[in-house]
Design a protein around this motif. Structure first.
Motif, PDB file in Angstrom:
ATOM      1  N   CYS A 100       0.833  -1.213   0.000  1.00  0.00           N
ATOM      2  CA  CYS A 100       0.000   0.000   0.000  1.00  0.00           C
ATOM      3  C   CYS A 100       0.862   1.256   0.000  1.00  0.00           C
ATOM      4  O   CYS A 100       0.582   2.213  -0.725  1.00  0.00           O
ATOM      5  N   THR A 104       0.567   4.088  -2.864  1.00  0.00           N
ATOM      6  CA  THR A 104      -0.190   5.299  -2.526  1.00  0.00           C
ATOM      7  C   THR A 104       0.697   6.546  -2.448  1.00  0.00           C
ATOM      8  O   THR A 104       0.261   7.638  -2.818  1.00  0.00           O
ATOM      9  N   THR A 135      -5.692   3.720  -5.737  1.00  0.00           N
ATOM     10  CA  THR A 135      -5.277   4.296  -4.459  1.00  0.00           C
ATOM     11  C   THR A 135      -6.409   4.271  -3.446  1.00  0.00           C
ATOM     12  O   THR A 135      -6.199   3.941  -2.268  1.00  0.00           O
ATOM     13  N   ILE A 139      -6.312   2.333   0.188  1.00  0.00           N
ATOM     14  CA  ILE A 139      -6.502   3.064   1.445  1.00  0.00           C
ATOM     15  C   ILE A 139      -7.684   2.503   2.218  1.00  0.00           C
ATOM     16  O   ILE A 139      -7.635   2.364   3.447  1.00  0.00           O
ATOM     17  N   HIS A 142      -6.567  -0.813   3.677  1.00  0.00           N
ATOM     18  CA  HIS A 142      -5.544  -0.578   4.695  1.00  0.00           C
ATOM     19  C   HIS A 142      -6.172  -0.053   5.983  1.00  0.00           C
ATOM     20  O   HIS A 142      -5.851  -0.515   7.086  1.00  0.00           O
ATOM     21  N   ASN A 143      -7.093   0.896   5.844  1.00  0.00           N
ATOM     22  CA  ASN A 143      -7.746   1.461   7.027  1.00  0.00           C
ATOM     23  C   ASN A 143      -8.795   0.513   7.606  1.00  0.00           C
ATOM     24  O   ASN A 143      -8.906   0.368   8.826  1.00  0.00           O
ATOM     25  N   ASN A 214     -14.509   5.771   7.101  1.00  0.00           N
ATOM     26  CA  ASN A 214     -13.425   6.041   6.170  1.00  0.00           C
ATOM     27  C   ASN A 214     -13.944   6.487   4.818  1.00  0.00           C
ATOM     28  O   ASN A 214     -13.399   7.375   4.168  1.00  0.00           O
ATOM     29  N   LYS A 218     -13.575  10.343   3.013  1.00  0.00           N
ATOM     30  CA  LYS A 218     -12.997  10.598   1.696  1.00  0.00           C
ATOM     31  C   LYS A 218     -13.928  11.402   0.845  1.00  0.00           C
ATOM     32  O   LYS A 218     -13.531  11.983  -0.145  1.00  0.00           O
TER      33      LYS A 218
END
Length: 218
Positions: A100, A104, A135, A139, A142-143, A214, A218
């Motif tokens: 990641c 990113t 990306t 993200i 990952h989050n 999350n 965004k």
């Protein structure tokens, strides 16, 4: 006059064709590279990592009686599976975390630069769209799966156990004065490490609410 118009029209078509080839080439190149590195990462993620031999252990230690050595060896045999699980989990989260990061971070630099070259044609937007989508997905995963926190939890648990193990082998007097006291204190601290990893693993489980938050952010 007609020949000039035809030549001008041909030049425009040629430039459009050249622009299409450039943007298409970059888009395909980025997609192929992202997918190939993802496949390699996934293969590494699902590969089982074996525990490394730690050198001389309790059976060769001069600090313990035969009965204590037997107890310590049995204790290690019971936690060995847990250590293998911790090591595999730490390695999986580490590899995905770096995947990641490697994609990113450059993407955050590439997007502002690429947008300056968009010429208004639909295909010129393919590359920034692909990069942005890739990306955003990374993200979100990952989050959502709290990759960095899980990596730290499993890696710290594995490292803390081996630190205790080495300290008992090298400096057993730090656990107490008598052999029984040393064993009991050692077992107690190992239990604390196991409880820490278990609690961290539970706290770091992905929640639907986290994913929603999350996404909204965004």
């Amino acid at each position: 006059m007609a020949s000039c118009v035809v030549r001008y029209t041909c030049d425009i078509c040629e430039r459009k064709r050249y622009s299409l080839n450039i943007w298409l080439g970059f888009s395909l190149g980025y997609s192929v590279l992202a997918i190939s590195t993802l496949i390699r990462t996934l293969l590494a993620v699902f590969k089982k990592i074996e525990l490394n031999p730690g050198g001389s252990s309790f059976d060769e230690s001069p600090h313990f009686s035969d009965q204590a050595k037997k107890i310590l060896i049995q204790h290690y045999s019971r936690i060995q599976g847990t250590l293998g699980f911790w090591k595999n989990q730490a390695e999986k989260y580490k590899r995905f975390h770096y995947y990641c990061m490697y994609w990113t971070i450059p993407a955050s630099i590439m997007i502002p630069i690429i947008t300056q070259w968009i010429d208004g044609q639909p295909y010129s937007k393919w590359l920034p769209t692909i990069i942005s989508t890739h990306t955003a997905i990374l993200i979100a995963f990952h989050n959502g799966f709290k990759v960095d926190k899980n990596f730290k939890s499993f890696r710290h648990g594995e490292s803390d156990y081996y630190d205790l193990n080495r300290r008992l082998l090298d400096r057993p007097e730090t656990f107490g004065k008598t052999e029984d006291e040393r064993l009991n204190n050692y077992f107690r601290e190992v239990e604390i490490v196991r409880r820490f990893v278990r609690n961290a693993e539970t706290d770091n489980l992905p929640m639907v609410e986290d994913v929603k938050n999350n996404t909204i952010a965004k």
